[in-house]
Design a protein around this motif. Structure first.
Motif, PDB file in Angstrom:
ATOM      1  N   GLU A 178       0.591  -3.634   4.170  1.00  0.00           N
ATOM      2  CA  GLU A 178       1.366  -4.711   3.748  1.00  0.00           C
ATOM      3  C   GLU A 178       0.419  -6.027   3.788  1.00  0.00           C
ATOM      4  O   GLU A 178       0.343  -6.345   5.127  1.00  0.00           O
ATOM      5  CB  GLU A 178       2.701  -4.908   4.438  1.00  0.00           C
ATOM      6  CG  GLU A 178       3.585  -6.131   4.075  1.00  0.00           C
ATOM      7  CD  GLU A 178       4.749  -6.152   4.678  1.00  0.00           C
ATOM      8  OE1 GLU A 178       5.542  -7.021   4.677  1.00  0.00           O
ATOM      9  OE2 GLU A 178       5.450  -5.096   5.305  1.00  0.00           O
ATOM     10  N   SER A 195       5.434   6.683  -0.872  1.00  0.00           N
ATOM     11  CA  SER A 195       5.289   5.155  -1.035  1.00  0.00           C
ATOM     12  C   SER A 195       6.698   4.372  -0.797  1.00  0.00           C
ATOM     13  O   SER A 195       6.789   3.067  -0.321  1.00  0.00           O
ATOM     14  CB  SER A 195       4.911   4.608  -2.512  1.00  0.00           C
ATOM     15  OG  SER A 195       5.833   5.211  -3.279  1.00  0.00           O
ATOM     16  N   TYR A 245      -0.073   2.915   4.012  1.00  0.00           N
ATOM     17  CA  TYR A 245      -0.157   1.747   3.053  1.00  0.00           C
ATOM     18  C   TYR A 245      -0.324   0.290   3.929  1.00  0.00           C
ATOM     19  O   TYR A 245       0.246   0.605   5.151  1.00  0.00           O
ATOM     20  CB  TYR A 245       1.151   1.684   2.339  1.00  0.00           C
ATOM     21  CG  TYR A 245       1.567   2.934   1.641  1.00  0.00           C
ATOM     22  CD1 TYR A 245       1.380   2.865   0.169  1.00  0.00           C
ATOM     23  CD2 TYR A 245       1.926   4.096   2.176  1.00  0.00           C
ATOM     24  CE1 TYR A 245       1.349   4.111  -0.660  1.00  0.00           C
ATOM     25  CE2 TYR A 245       2.184   5.279   1.083  1.00  0.00           C
ATOM     26  CZ  TYR A 245       1.777   5.199  -0.016  1.00  0.00           C
ATOM     27  OH  TYR A 245       2.299   6.274  -0.935  1.00  0.00           O
ATOM     28  N   ARG A 261       3.048  -2.997  -1.246  1.00  0.00           N
ATOM     29  CA  ARG A 261       2.375  -1.908  -0.542  1.00  0.00           C
ATOM     30  C   ARG A 261       0.977  -1.783  -1.297  1.00  0.00           C
ATOM     31  O   ARG A 261       1.031  -1.689  -2.509  1.00  0.00           O
ATOM     32  CB  ARG A 261       3.425  -0.571  -0.440  1.00  0.00           C
ATOM     33  CG  ARG A 261       4.493  -0.670   0.367  1.00  0.00           C
ATOM     34  CD  ARG A 261       4.384  -0.495   1.800  1.00  0.00           C
ATOM     35  NE  ARG A 261       5.435  -0.539   2.634  1.00  0.00           N
ATOM     36  CZ  ARG A 261       6.351  -1.340   2.848  1.00  0.00           C
ATOM     37  NH1 ARG A 261       6.030  -2.492   2.535  1.00  0.00           N
ATOM     38  NH2 ARG A 261       7.510  -1.022   3.509  1.00  0.00           N
ATOM     39  N   THR A 296       8.189   5.228   4.544  1.00  0.00           N
ATOM     40  CA  THR A 296       7.035   4.928   5.415  1.00  0.00           C
ATOM     41  C   THR A 296       7.989   4.290   6.501  1.00  0.00           C
ATOM     42  O   THR A 296       8.064   3.115   6.732  1.00  0.00           O
ATOM     43  CB  THR A 296       6.119   3.905   4.805  1.00  0.00           C
ATOM     44  OG1 THR A 296       6.998   2.588   4.257  1.00  0.00           O
ATOM     45  CG2 THR A 296       5.389   4.363   3.759  1.00  0.00           C
ATOM     46  N   HIS A 352       1.968   0.799   7.225  1.00  0.00           N
ATOM     47  CA  HIS A 352       2.979   1.503   7.122  1.00  0.00           C
ATOM     48  C   HIS A 352       2.741   3.161   6.715  1.00  0.00           C
ATOM     49  O   HIS A 352       2.020   3.445   5.938  1.00  0.00           O
ATOM     50  CB  HIS A 352       3.871   1.058   5.917  1.00  0.00           C
ATOM     51  CG  HIS A 352       4.481  -0.305   6.042  1.00  0.00           C
ATOM     52  ND1 HIS A 352       5.515  -0.627   6.394  1.00  0.00           N
ATOM     53  CD2 HIS A 352       3.896  -1.414   5.840  1.00  0.00           C
ATOM     54  CE1 HIS A 352       5.777  -1.870   6.566  1.00  0.00           C
ATOM     55  NE2 HIS A 352       4.774  -2.264   5.996  1.00  0.00           N
TER      56      HIS A 352
END
Length: 714
Positions: free
Chosen positions: A636, A702, A634, A646, A705, A697
């Motif tokens: 950021e 979700s 993911y 995310r 991470t 991540h």
């Protein structure tokens, strides 16, 4: 005189587009109009739709159109009958008398749980193969609208709440279908994310939300899979019906994305002749309610429509028919290898199940399972759970019931255990007898779930027919109990703390009985990950107390308006942005073994934003069974972009033997159609990458991470 001389469009040495242009040049106006629409007898779908309140109503309506899914042949021009079938979950409602049976596959939401492009390719390959065998030219799928709400009626035939996962899987399904010279059709374009008032509702949303979320999987399928057709949606978008939206059908789809295929209306979504054709819709299905001789000739006469626009629509569709050899093919339906394709469906289905909870009860030991009782309501215990009501419903070649599947697998594993069923009435009138049966069994498998359908959204996230009360009562009777969920959308689990183990298997279709038994008895290790978030309660949804978000508000023009005021905060993004803990997060899934993800690194800590970044990780199976883990990446975004916490931008599934380690490498290409680091820029009217501090991540869901990687984009 040869056909190629008398009819130059039959010259296979010419390009598909040139052949299409030659054909249209030879057509009379009446012949052209006859090719603009399907050939079902026109019915008043709008009044009929108002009568749809149950699954049975939807199926009854769908049965009326199952043998009329075609555009008529024109023998004088050598135009074949253009055969169209629904198909997100198998060849459903195909053109024929009767509609041909096929392999009933697991729901599309389940396929997404596989988190595996190769599974998507096999899924699409099977559907495309069967469509070709049955002589169908078009398969209406995949569906790539998003799971904006957990209660949307068509979540079962859409992949996910996440646009990247939906796009990746949709691309592979599309490529595989079209490899069989069958036209794939991405649907429903666009934001057809709910069924409530689908013929009337207007969807209002900001441009960056439309682009970054809801259009992204369509864009990936158009650019990366070269899909041949797109189906327009029922709903209005910003006040204009999707079938009349030049912005969607021309400006975005064709001018920006380079789409060269044709646009078909969803059944009865066409609302006009001139406006629809001018906007970029090319084929009305399933009848000629609007694109008939009277309407089209009248529009041509008053110049609200030009003949060149009619020609354009026909050239677009004929080009794809020539591209896939439909003018040369002979209608000669073959026989599907039911057993062979069923075996493939079983293999695919076994990799889609998500193990949500397990205290060690699963897998069941075939040697000690004893008297095994399968208990639940009729849809989930007595028959294979197919799901997918409405036009997607598949007439299965065969099915495997839960009891037959369990007995087959027990026997195959050399077990002497016995299996039986108890069917609980939908009104729970025999619940006391059910509790008694559960109390005296050695092992209890409680089966429950939901079967959704197009045409109507669910009234809430809870399972229907008092199933939560049933599960709660049965779990109290026997400590050796597990819950199997057969769903097509997320559900609430108020009994979760009582359940030793919960396995989400989805609506599996043909091979239901074998798939579930293989998973429960450990012949196969669950490896699926949730493609959509499971909320803890109805309160924990983006639309609760926000009627404008769903089901919409009548604002003065007579029809309901839904406003996506949550912006980009949808699905796991909404939960994370609002600090709302879900019951089970997006990307989550347990296994009968354990894994360790270590040595996570990126190929660069800084980049100019124009070269791929490779994230590597070592995955080790630290348990005692072969299994699969999915490494998820993911991003950021920089804080000044005001993005959710995310965004999924990469994943890879890896199968490992006990004790085995393997390195996975996930490529994050800024130039990819998925645009992993891009945001919509209102100033330029395009996507762009903003310089700043990003964080990658890596983990296994979700919400898990634990491996952050700093990335500077200059």
């Amino acid at each position: 005189m040869t056909d190629a001389v008398a009819q130059p469009w039959m010259n296979t040495a010419s390009s598909p587009k040139h052949r299409a242009e030659q054909l249209v040049l030879a057509m009379s106006l009446e012949q052209k109009i006859g090719q603009l629409h399907g050939n079902m007898e026109t019915i008043d779908i709008y009044s009929l739709a108002a009568q749809v309140t149950t699954q049975e109503d939807m199926d009854r309506l769908a049965s009326q159109i199952q043998v009329e899914r075609h555009v008529a042949a024109d023998d004088d021009l050598a135009i074949p009958r253009f055969r169209i079938t629904n198909g997100p979950v198998g060849v459903g409602m195909g053109d024929g008398t009767p509609s041909p049976p096929a392999t009933s596959l697991p729901m599309t939401i389940g396929l997404a749980a596989g988190f595996d492009p190769e599974l998507a390719r096999r899924y699409g390959d099977l559907i495309g193969s069967e469509a070709a065998t049955l002589g169908q030219h078009v398969l209406e799928g995949p569906g790539v609208c998003l799971h904006r709400t957990a209660i949307a009626g068509r979540n079962f035939e859409y992949f996910s709440e996440d646009p990247f996962l939906s796009g990746v899987m949709g691309v592979e399904v599309t490529k595989a279908i079209q490899s069989h010279d069958v036209i794939a059709m991405a649907k429903h374009f666009a934001v057809n994310d709910q069924e409530t008032e689908r013929f009337r509702v207007d969807v209002e949303l900001d441009e960056h939300v439309l682009r970054e979320l809801y259009l992204l999987p369509f864009e990936m399928i158009v650019k990366d899979a070269e899909v041949a057709a797109v189906m327009s949606a029922y709903n209005r978008v910003r006040g204009t019906y999707a079938t009349e939206s030049r912005y969607l059908l021309n400006d975005i789809l064709r001018t920006e994305w380079g789409f060269t295929g044709y646009v078909q209306s969803d059944f009865w979504s066409c609302r006009s002749a001139a406006a629809s054709l001018n906007a970029g819709m090319d084929l009305e299905m399933p009848d000629a309610k609007w694109l008939n001789e009277t309407s089209v000739k009248s529009a041509l006469s008053d110049t609200s429509l030009e003949i060149e626009t009619v020609d354009r629509a026909l050239v677009r569709r004929f080009t794809q028919m020539f591209r896939f050899g439909h003018f040369e093919s002979v209608y000669d339906p073959g026989t599907i290898d039911a057993a062979g394709h069923g075996a493939i469906a079983r293999e695919i289905g076994e990799q889609l199940a998500v193990l949500l909870k397990n205290d060690g009860t699963l897998p069941l030991d075939p040697a000690t399972v004893g008297d095994l009782l399968i208990i639940g309501q009729p849809e989930y215990v007595d028959d294979a759970c197919q799901g997918g009501g409405g036009s997607s419903k598949v007439d299965p070649l065969y099915t495997v019931t839960p009891l037959d599947g369990m007995r087959d697998v027990l026997q195959g594993l050399g077990s002497t255990a016995t299996a039986r069923t108890f069917t609980v009435a939908r009104d729970l009138s025999n619940l006391e007898e059910a509790k008694e049966a559960a109390a005296h069994a050695s092992t209890v498998v409680i089966m429950a779930g939901l079967v959704a359908s197009e045409g109507a959204d669910r009234p809430g996230i809870a399972m229907g027919d008092h199933q939560d009360d049933m599960i709660d009562a049965l779990l109290g009777q026997n400590s050796h109990s597990v819950v199997v969920l057969k769903d097509s959308s997320p559900v609430l689990m108020p009994w979760l703390d009582q359940a030793p183990a919960v396995l989400e298997v989805w609506n599996q279709g043909t091979e239901d009985g074998h798939v579930v038994a293989d998973l429960l008895l450990g012949a196969v290790n669950p490896s699926g990950k949730l493609p959509t978030t499971y909320p803890r309660s109805e309160e924990d949804t983006l639309y609760r107390h926000h009627e404008e978000r769903y089901p919409g508000v009548v604002e003065g023009e007579g029809y309901p308006v839904i406003r996506y005021t949550e912006g980009l905060e949808m699905g796991y993004r909404w939960h994370q942005a609002n600090d709302v803990e879900p019951a089970f997060p997006f990307g989550f899934g347990l296994s009968y073994t354990t894994f360790d993800v270590s040595e996570v690194s990126a190929s660069a800590a800084a980049t100019s934003g124009d070269e791929p970044i490779i994230v590597s990780a070592t995955v080790t199976n630290t348990g005692e069974r072969r299994g699969a883990e999915v490494v998820q990446v993911y991003v950021e975004m920089p804080r000044e972009l005001h993005q959710p916490p995310r965004r999924l931008i990469g994943f890879q599934k890896v199968w490992l033997a006990p004790g085995e380690s393997r390195q996975v490498s996930i490529t994050l290409d800024p130039a990819a159609t998925a645009k992993p680091f891009s945001v919509w820029d209102y100033g330029t009217g395009d996507f762009r990458i903003v310089a700043g501090q990003y964080t990658l991540h890596a983990g296994t869901s979700s919400a898990d991470t634990p491996h952050p990687l700093a990335l500077t984009i200059r």
